[in-house]
Design a protein around this motif. Structure first.
Motif, PDB file in Angstrom:
ATOM      1  N   ARG A  27       0.860  -1.171   0.000  1.00  0.00           N
ATOM      2  CA  ARG A  27       0.000   0.000   0.000  1.00  0.00           C
ATOM      3  C   ARG A  27       0.897   1.221   0.000  1.00  0.00           C
ATOM      4  O   ARG A  27       1.876   1.280   0.753  1.00  0.00           O
ATOM      5  CB  ARG A  27      -0.893   0.003   1.245  1.00  0.00           C
ATOM      6  N   THR A  28       0.606   2.169  -0.860  1.00  0.00           N
ATOM      7  CA  THR A  28       1.491   3.322  -1.022  1.00  0.00           C
ATOM      8  C   THR A  28       0.783   4.624  -0.688  1.00  0.00           C
ATOM      9  O   THR A  28      -0.429   4.750  -0.813  1.00  0.00           O
ATOM     10  CB  THR A  28       2.019   3.415  -2.472  1.00  0.00           C
ATOM     11  N   ILE A  29       1.601   5.583  -0.280  1.00  0.00           N
ATOM     12  CA  ILE A  29       1.174   6.975  -0.189  1.00  0.00           C
ATOM     13  C   ILE A  29       2.192   7.764  -0.985  1.00  0.00           C
ATOM     14  O   ILE A  29       3.398   7.564  -0.843  1.00  0.00           O
ATOM     15  CB  ILE A  29       1.081   7.472   1.267  1.00  0.00           C
ATOM     16  N   SER A  30       1.719   8.621  -1.858  1.00  0.00           N
ATOM     17  CA  SER A  30       2.657   9.300  -2.752  1.00  0.00           C
ATOM     18  C   SER A  30       2.116  10.644  -3.207  1.00  0.00           C
ATOM     19  O   SER A  30       0.902  10.857  -3.291  1.00  0.00           O
ATOM     20  CB  SER A  30       2.929   8.421  -3.979  1.00  0.00           C
ATOM     21  N   VAL A  76       2.808   3.537  -9.228  1.00  0.00           N
ATOM     22  CA  VAL A  76       3.185   4.921  -8.944  1.00  0.00           C
ATOM     23  C   VAL A  76       4.259   5.334  -9.938  1.00  0.00           C
ATOM     24  O   VAL A  76       5.232   4.592 -10.154  1.00  0.00           O
ATOM     25  CB  VAL A  76       3.725   5.075  -7.503  1.00  0.00           C
ATOM     26  N   GLY A  77       4.099   6.496 -10.552  1.00  0.00           N
ATOM     27  CA  GLY A  77       5.074   6.973 -11.534  1.00  0.00           C
ATOM     28  C   GLY A  77       5.520   8.388 -11.245  1.00  0.00           C
ATOM     29  O   GLY A  77       4.682   9.264 -10.991  1.00  0.00           O
ATOM     30  N   VAL A 181       7.605  12.093  -3.471  1.00  0.00           N
ATOM     31  CA  VAL A 181       7.947  11.028  -2.532  1.00  0.00           C
ATOM     32  C   VAL A 181       6.917   9.914  -2.655  1.00  0.00           C
ATOM     33  O   VAL A 181       5.743  10.162  -2.959  1.00  0.00           O
ATOM     34  CB  VAL A 181       7.992  11.571  -1.080  1.00  0.00           C
ATOM     35  N   CYS A 182       7.369   8.693  -2.432  1.00  0.00           N
ATOM     36  CA  CYS A 182       6.480   7.536  -2.387  1.00  0.00           C
ATOM     37  C   CYS A 182       6.929   6.643  -1.234  1.00  0.00           C
ATOM     38  O   CYS A 182       8.097   6.258  -1.169  1.00  0.00           O
ATOM     39  CB  CYS A 182       6.516   6.754  -3.699  1.00  0.00           C
ATOM     40  N   VAL A 183       5.999   6.343  -0.321  1.00  0.00           N
ATOM     41  CA  VAL A 183       6.256   5.385   0.751  1.00  0.00           C
ATOM     42  C   VAL A 183       5.380   4.173   0.491  1.00  0.00           C
ATOM     43  O   VAL A 183       4.151   4.300   0.353  1.00  0.00           O
ATOM     44  CB  VAL A 183       5.938   5.980   2.138  1.00  0.00           C
TER      45      VAL A 183
END
Length: 228
Positions: A27-30, A76-77, A181-183
C-alpha cells in the motif's frame, strides 16, 4: 526492494529509469503525478526526462512508459530531470530507500508572497516555461503495514530527513519546488500506528532517507565541480 535500471531513447537523449516491480501486497502513499494519494500499487517507476521537457501531460507520459516496460496493474510513476543513473540506495534495518537528487534550483518551502520563483522563471523572458519535473524523488519501502495516519507520518518523517540531509550537505534549502515522494508499506498484518522520527519504523525511515539524500547531494556537488 529490488530496483532495476532501464534505458530508453527520447528527445534525442539516452535516459534512464528505475523500476521496482513490487508485486501484490503493498500500500502506497505518494505525491507522484501518476498513482498519487493512498492506494495499492504493484510497481514504482522513476523516469528521467530531458532538461527541456515540454510535455504538458506527464501522467499520460508515465502511463505510456509503464506500458512500454510491461508494468501491469496500479502503480506509482514519477518524473525527474535529475540523473536517474546516479540514484542512491540506502537501507536501515528492513527499510529500503532510493533517491535521485538534482539541485539545479534549491528552494525554501516558505518564501515571501509575490517573490519571483527561479523554478518558474520564463525561459525566454516573456513566457512561462513548461512544467518542470521534480528533482529530488524518494522511494521508501517499509516491510510492515502502516495505517493511514502512519503513512502520512512517514511522508513527514521522510521529508524532514531529506531537508536535514540537504542542509548538512551544504545546500541552504528544504528541497526543490517539485520534489516527489512515495512510501510503500507491506500489507497483511496488524498495522503500525506510528511513523514519526522517534518511533521504531519512523527512525529507520529517517536514517535511510537521510543517508540516501545526503549521498545524492554530495554526488551532485561533485558532478557540478567536474563541469567547471
Amino acid at each position: 526492494m529490488n530496483i532495476e535500471t532501464v534505458w530508453r531513447e527520447e528527445d534525442g537523449k539516452r535516459l534512464a529509469a528505475t523500476l521496482w516491480r513490487a508485486g501484490d501486497g503493498y500500500r502506497t502513499i505518494s505525491s507522484a503525478m501518476l498513482g498519487g494519494g493512498i492506494r495499492t500499487a504493484r510497481w514504482v517507476l522513476n523516469a528521467q526526462v530531458a532538461g527541456a521537457y515540454s510535455r504538458t501531460d506527464p501522467a499520460v507520459h508515465l502511463a505510456e512508459l509503464a506500458a512500454a516496460y510491461g508494468l501491469e496493474g496500479p502503480g506509482v510513476g514519477m518524473l525527474t530531470a535529475a540523473s536517474v543513473s546516479r540514484t542512491m540506495r540506502r537501507d536501515d534495518e528492513g527499510v529500503h530507500v532510493s533517491a535521485t537528487v538534482g539541485l539545479r534550483v534549491p528552494t525554501w518551502a516558505a518564501a515571501p508572497a509575490g517573490a519571483p520563483d527561479p523554478e518558474l522563471a520564463p525561459l525566454d523572458g516573456t513566457s512561462r516555461p513548461a512544467w518542470t519535473p521534480g528533482t529530488v524523488n524518494i522511494v521508501v519501502a517499509v516491510p510492515v503495514p502502516l495505517d493511514d495516519a502512519a503513512l502520512v507520518n512517514a511522508v513527514v518523517t521522510a521529508t524532514e530527513a531529506k531537508t536535514q540531509a540537504l542542509l548538512e550537505a551544504g545546500y541552504p534549502c528544504t528541497g526543490t519546488a517539485s520534489d516527489a515522494v512515495c512510501v510503500a508499506a507491506a500489507t497483511g498484518a496488524e498495522p503500525e500506528v506510528f511513523a514519526g522520527p522517534r518511533s521504531t519504523w519512523g527512525a529507520r525511515i529517517a536514517r535511510a532517507v537521510h543517508a540516501a539524500v545526503h549521498a545524492g547531494a554530495l554526488d551532485y556537488t561533485r558532478y557540478l565541480d567536474s563541469r567547471d
